[in-house]
Scaffold this motif. Structure first.
Motif, PDB file in Angstrom:
ATOM      1  N   TRP A  83       0.837  -1.200   0.000  1.00  0.00           N
ATOM      2  CA  TRP A  83       0.000   0.000   0.000  1.00  0.00           C
ATOM      3  C   TRP A  83       0.876   1.255   0.000  1.00  0.00           C
ATOM      4  CZ3 TRP A  83      -0.994   3.642   4.098  1.00  0.00           C
ATOM      5  CH2 TRP A  83      -1.984   4.570   3.775  1.00  0.00           C
ATOM      6  N   GLU A  84       1.909   1.261   0.839  1.00  0.00           N
ATOM      7  CA  GLU A  84       2.814   2.416   0.872  1.00  0.00           C
ATOM      8  C   GLU A  84       3.503   2.612  -0.476  1.00  0.00           C
ATOM      9  OE1 GLU A  84       5.403   1.634   4.161  1.00  0.00           O
ATOM     10  OE2 GLU A  84       3.783   1.862   5.626  1.00  0.00           O
ATOM     11  N   ARG A  88       3.395   5.887  -2.942  1.00  0.00           N
ATOM     12  CA  ARG A  88       4.577   6.549  -3.525  1.00  0.00           C
ATOM     13  C   ARG A  88       4.396   6.725  -5.032  1.00  0.00           C
ATOM     14  NH1 ARG A  88       7.184   2.828  -0.489  1.00  0.00           N
ATOM     15  NH2 ARG A  88       8.013   3.653   1.437  1.00  0.00           N
ATOM     16  N   VAL A  95       1.881   9.215   4.682  1.00  0.00           N
ATOM     17  CA  VAL A  95       0.668   8.416   4.882  1.00  0.00           C
ATOM     18  C   VAL A  95       0.276   8.489   6.352  1.00  0.00           C
ATOM     19  CG1 VAL A  95       0.935   6.840   2.929  1.00  0.00           C
ATOM     20  CG2 VAL A  95       2.041   6.292   5.106  1.00  0.00           C
ATOM     21  N   TYR A 114       5.740   4.111  11.649  1.00  0.00           N
ATOM     22  CA  TYR A 114       4.736   5.132  11.930  1.00  0.00           C
ATOM     23  C   TYR A 114       5.016   5.759  13.292  1.00  0.00           C
ATOM     24  CZ  TYR A 114       2.035   3.643   7.911  1.00  0.00           C
ATOM     25  OH  TYR A 114       1.624   3.369   6.638  1.00  0.00           O
ATOM     26  N   LYS A 137       3.604   8.493   8.705  1.00  0.00           N
ATOM     27  CA  LYS A 137       4.896   7.974   8.230  1.00  0.00           C
ATOM     28  C   LYS A 137       5.258   8.699   6.951  1.00  0.00           C
ATOM     29  CE  LYS A 137       7.139   3.757   6.605  1.00  0.00           C
ATOM     30  NZ  LYS A 137       6.958   2.307   6.389  1.00  0.00           N
ATOM     31  N   LEU A 139       7.033   8.951   3.395  1.00  0.00           N
ATOM     32  CA  LEU A 139       7.382   7.944   2.385  1.00  0.00           C
ATOM     33  C   LEU A 139       8.681   8.305   1.696  1.00  0.00           C
ATOM     34  CD1 LEU A 139       3.883   7.309   0.778  1.00  0.00           C
ATOM     35  CD2 LEU A 139       5.068   5.923   2.481  1.00  0.00           C
TER      36      LEU A 139
END
Length: 139
Positions: A83-84, A88, A95, A114, A137, A139
Protein backbone atom coordinates in the motif's frame (compact mmCIF):
# COMPACT_ATOMS: atom_id res chain seq x y z
CA UNK A 1 1.02 -17.42 -3.34
CA UNK A 2 -0.28 -14.27 -1.62
CA UNK A 3 -1.79 -11.68 -3.95
CA UNK A 4 -3.00 -8.17 -3.17
CA UNK A 5 -5.26 -6.66 -5.82
CA UNK A 6 -7.77 -3.87 -6.26
CA UNK A 7 -11.25 -4.82 -5.13
CA UNK A 8 -14.00 -4.93 -7.74
CA UNK A 9 -17.78 -4.86 -7.79
CA UNK A 10 -17.67 -8.67 -7.85
CA UNK A 11 -16.01 -8.66 -4.41
CA UNK A 12 -18.91 -6.83 -2.74
CA UNK A 13 -20.37 -9.86 -0.94
CA UNK A 14 -17.02 -10.82 0.59
CA UNK A 15 -16.17 -7.18 1.36
CA UNK A 16 -19.28 -6.60 3.45
CA UNK A 17 -18.71 -9.77 5.46
CA UNK A 18 -15.64 -7.97 6.87
CA UNK A 19 -16.37 -4.25 6.60
CA UNK A 20 -19.48 -3.18 8.50
CA UNK A 21 -18.72 0.56 8.38
CA UNK A 22 -18.82 1.33 4.66
CA UNK A 23 -22.03 2.00 2.73
CA UNK A 24 -22.59 0.21 -0.57
CA UNK A 25 -22.60 3.55 -2.38
CA UNK A 26 -19.24 4.50 -0.86
CA UNK A 27 -17.86 1.05 -1.72
CA UNK A 28 -18.78 1.71 -5.36
CA UNK A 29 -17.01 5.08 -5.19
CA UNK A 30 -13.91 3.53 -3.65
CA UNK A 31 -13.82 0.82 -6.33
CA UNK A 32 -13.76 3.53 -9.00
CA UNK A 33 -10.93 5.32 -7.16
CA UNK A 34 -8.92 2.11 -6.48
CA UNK A 35 -9.09 2.74 -2.73
CA UNK A 36 -9.99 -0.83 -1.72
CA UNK A 37 -7.77 -3.91 -1.92
CA UNK A 38 -8.41 -7.64 -1.55
CA UNK A 39 -5.75 -9.91 -0.05
CA UNK A 40 -5.97 -13.52 -1.24
CA UNK A 41 -4.11 -16.77 -1.67
CA UNK A 42 -5.01 -19.28 -4.40
CA UNK A 43 -8.11 -17.15 -5.18
CA UNK A 44 -9.30 -17.46 -1.54
CA UNK A 45 -9.91 -14.05 0.01
CA UNK A 46 -8.71 -13.57 3.57
CA UNK A 47 -8.14 -9.84 4.00
CA UNK A 48 -8.98 -6.31 2.93
CA UNK A 49 -7.47 -2.82 2.94
CA UNK A 50 -9.38 0.44 2.60
CA UNK A 51 -8.15 4.04 2.55
CA UNK A 52 -9.22 7.57 1.74
CA UNK A 53 -7.52 10.95 1.48
CA UNK A 54 -7.31 12.97 4.69
CA UNK A 55 -7.88 16.66 3.85
CA UNK A 56 -8.18 15.43 0.23
CA UNK A 57 -4.40 15.19 0.28
CA UNK A 58 -2.84 12.57 2.59
CA UNK A 59 -3.56 8.84 2.14
CA UNK A 60 -5.24 7.67 5.35
CA UNK A 61 -5.49 3.92 5.98
CA UNK A 62 -9.01 3.39 7.33
CA UNK A 63 -8.99 -0.37 7.57
CA UNK A 64 -6.71 -3.34 7.27
CA UNK A 65 -8.24 -6.69 8.20
CA UNK A 66 -6.58 -10.08 7.90
CA UNK A 67 -8.38 -13.25 8.92
CA UNK A 68 -6.88 -14.45 12.24
CA UNK A 69 -5.95 -17.80 10.65
CA UNK A 70 -3.44 -15.91 8.49
CA UNK A 71 -1.83 -13.86 11.27
CA UNK A 72 1.88 -14.12 12.13
CA UNK A 73 2.87 -14.89 8.52
CA UNK A 74 4.08 -11.41 7.55
CA UNK A 75 1.00 -10.80 5.41
CA UNK A 76 -0.06 -7.62 7.21
CA UNK A 77 3.44 -6.19 6.87
CA UNK A 78 3.58 -7.14 3.17
CA UNK A 79 0.14 -5.60 2.59
CA UNK A 80 1.16 -2.35 4.29
CA UNK A 81 4.41 -2.14 2.34
CA UNK A 82 2.53 -2.69 -0.91
CA UNK A 83 0.00 0.00 0.00
CA UNK A 84 2.81 2.42 0.87
CA UNK A 85 4.51 1.60 -2.44
CA UNK A 86 1.25 2.32 -4.28
CA UNK A 87 1.01 5.67 -2.47
CA UNK A 88 4.58 6.55 -3.52
CA UNK A 89 3.67 5.76 -7.15
CA UNK A 90 0.81 8.24 -6.79
CA UNK A 91 3.44 10.79 -5.66
CA UNK A 92 2.31 10.99 -2.03
CA UNK A 93 5.04 11.89 0.47
CA UNK A 94 3.22 11.00 3.69
CA UNK A 95 0.67 8.42 4.88
CA UNK A 96 -1.54 8.27 7.98
CA UNK A 97 -3.58 5.82 9.99
CA UNK A 98 -5.25 5.65 13.39
CA UNK A 99 -6.05 3.12 16.07
CA UNK A 100 -7.81 3.08 19.41
CA UNK A 101 -5.34 3.44 22.29
CA UNK A 102 -6.26 0.05 23.76
CA UNK A 103 -5.65 -1.80 20.49
CA UNK A 104 -2.34 -3.59 19.96
CA UNK A 105 -2.17 -2.53 16.29
CA UNK A 106 -0.32 0.62 17.36
CA UNK A 107 2.75 -1.57 17.97
CA UNK A 108 2.44 -3.09 14.49
CA UNK A 109 2.37 0.38 12.93
CA UNK A 110 5.34 1.59 14.99
CA UNK A 111 7.40 -1.39 13.78
CA UNK A 112 6.66 -0.17 10.26
CA UNK A 113 7.96 3.32 11.04
CA UNK A 114 4.74 5.13 11.93
CA UNK A 115 4.97 7.78 14.65
CA UNK A 116 2.28 9.10 16.96
CA UNK A 117 1.02 12.50 15.82
CA UNK A 118 -2.10 13.31 17.84
CA UNK A 119 -5.39 12.00 19.13
CA UNK A 120 -9.14 12.40 19.00
CA UNK A 121 -11.36 12.19 22.06
CA UNK A 122 -15.09 11.78 21.53
CA UNK A 123 -16.64 12.19 24.96
CA UNK A 124 -20.20 13.02 23.99
CA UNK A 125 -23.07 10.57 23.75
CA UNK A 126 -23.98 8.54 21.82
CA UNK A 127 -20.53 8.65 20.17
CA UNK A 128 -18.36 8.36 23.29
CA UNK A 129 -15.45 5.95 23.02
CA UNK A 130 -11.85 5.64 24.09
CA UNK A 131 -9.17 7.87 22.63
CA UNK A 132 -8.18 7.33 19.01
CA UNK A 133 -4.53 7.95 18.24
CA UNK A 134 -3.28 9.14 14.87
CA UNK A 135 0.00 8.00 13.34
CA UNK A 136 2.02 9.24 10.34
CA UNK A 137 4.90 7.97 8.23
CA UNK A 138 6.89 9.86 5.62
CA UNK A 139 7.38 7.94 2.39
Amino acid sequence: MIEIRYASAGDERYWFELDKHLSKKEYSNKILQNQCYIIEEDKKCFGIIRYNLFWDLIPFLNLIYIDPGFHKRGIGRAAMLLWESEMRKLDHKLVMTSTMVEESSQHFYRKLGYKDCGCLIKDFEPFAETMEMFMMKPL
